[in-house]
Design an enzyme around this catalytic site. Structure first.
Site, mmCIF file in Angstrom:
data_model
loop_
_atom_site.group_PDB
_atom_site.id
_atom_site.type_symbol
_atom_site.label_atom_id
_atom_site.label_comp_id
_atom_site.label_asym_id
_atom_site.label_seq_id
_atom_site.Cartn_x
_atom_site.Cartn_y
_atom_site.Cartn_z
ATOM 1 N N SER A 138 46.699 41.249 34.010
ATOM 2 C CA SER A 138 47.763 42.161 34.431
ATOM 3 C C SER A 138 47.692 42.431 35.934
ATOM 4 C CB SER A 138 47.660 43.474 33.660
ATOM 5 O OG SER A 138 47.727 43.234 32.273
HETATM 6 N N1 SAM Z 1 43.493 43.279 29.864
HETATM 7 C C1 SAM Z 1 43.596 41.885 30.204
HETATM 8 C C2 SAM Z 1 43.009 41.565 31.538
HETATM 9 O O1 SAM Z 1 42.576 42.480 32.274
HETATM 10 O O2 SAM Z 1 42.957 40.377 31.845
HETATM 11 C C3 SAM Z 1 45.004 41.402 30.133
HETATM 12 C C4 SAM Z 1 45.445 41.243 28.746
HETATM 13 S S1 SAM Z 1 46.818 40.213 28.506
HETATM 14 C C5 SAM Z 1 48.123 41.081 29.280
HETATM 15 C C6 SAM Z 1 47.034 40.510 26.761
HETATM 16 C C7 SAM Z 1 45.998 39.864 25.897
HETATM 17 O O3 SAM Z 1 46.179 40.326 24.568
HETATM 18 C C8 SAM Z 1 46.105 38.336 25.818
HETATM 19 O O4 SAM Z 1 44.880 37.763 26.173
HETATM 20 C C9 SAM Z 1 46.426 38.063 24.352
HETATM 21 O O5 SAM Z 1 45.871 36.866 23.842
HETATM 22 C C10 SAM Z 1 45.831 39.291 23.699
HETATM 23 N N2 SAM Z 1 46.362 39.597 22.361
HETATM 24 C C11 SAM Z 1 47.622 39.505 21.886
HETATM 25 N N3 SAM Z 1 47.679 39.912 20.603
HETATM 26 C C12 SAM Z 1 46.422 40.282 20.260
HETATM 27 C C13 SAM Z 1 45.827 40.783 19.060
HETATM 28 N N4 SAM Z 1 46.533 41.039 17.955
HETATM 29 N N5 SAM Z 1 44.501 41.033 19.070
HETATM 30 C C14 SAM Z 1 43.756 40.819 20.168
HETATM 31 N N6 SAM Z 1 44.248 40.323 21.320
HETATM 32 C C15 SAM Z 1 45.582 40.079 21.380
#
Ligand code: SAM
Length: 212
Positions: free
Chosen positions: A61
């Protein structure tokens, strides 16, 4: 590359002018080396004012959004925090830098493994699990605070159940195009919600996600 200078510039030009005022949160952003958490070919852009691809269609993000979620969550030393959506591990590192104990769930194994490496390299010890984070992490519950970093249509019931009485949860809630960042407080069995701002996140994929 002068990463220390870039980190300072990010704090002064992107975070402070937009209302990130918590000295502890600002200090964490001057300490955590964001360049460790981006892909090798993106290192020169690590401190830019936008999200970056981390592969598999996912993103680290924008620094401001990580800072805003952190400031809203207000992590305290020793608090037990659950993060859903580990991604690169950068938000996890910021929460750890503030002294919280972090449990984080990522659905994509490759990203979870890379995040674990990134976090070890940066010197943070956290608990990483591969799975559907919309179900939370029941065995380790309850949590003082929960951060969801992918967009959900509503607050996943298991996350509310796993939040301590008096706890706080931050989540982007809405549709695929955009969402509202919402702060949820659980006080005496009553759930209070506050919309903070519009935001754009990748979808939460899972039982209680925008995609199944
Ligand atoms: N917080 C992260 C960072 O600092 O890099 C950014 C996160 S990114 C915007 C969202 C993440 O959520 C992705 O890696 C995606 O694979 C994960 N995601 C989506 N659905 C999910 C789920 N049900 N359980 C766990 N992770 C999930």
């Amino acid at each position: 590359m002068d990463y220390d200078g870039k980190r300072y510039q990010m704090v002064e030009e992107q975070l402070k002018p937009r209302g990130i005022s918590s000295p502890r949160v600002l200090a964490a952003f001057t300490q955590v080396p964001r360049e460790i958490f981006v892909l090798p070919e993106k290192k020169a852009q690590a401190y830019e004012d936008f999200p970056l691809s981390i592969g598999l269609g996912q993103t680290i993000s924008q620094p401001f959004m990580v800072a805003l979620m952190t400031q809203l969550l207000d992590p305290q030393p020793g608090e037990k925090i659950l993060e859903i959506g580990t991604g690169s591990g950068y938000q996890t590192a910021i929460l750890s830098c503030l002294g919280a104990k972090v449990w984080t769930v990522e659905r994509l194994k490759l990203l979870a493994e890379r995040a674990q490496d990134n976090l070890s390299q940066a010197g943070y010890k956290v608990f990483v699990k591969v799975g559907d984070g919309s179900l939370g992490w029941k065995e380790e519950s309850p949590f003082d605070k929960i951060a969801v970093t992918a967009a959900a249509p509503s607050i996943p019931p298991p996350l509310l159940d796993q939040l301590k009485e008096g706890g706080k949860l931050v989540i982007p809630r809405g549709g695929l195009v955009f969402q509202n960042l919402v702060v949820v407080r659980k006080e005496k069995e009553i759930v209070k919600e506050e919309d903070v701002c519009r935001c754009i996140f990748v979808p939460l994929v899972g039982k209680y996600g925008l995609k199944k």
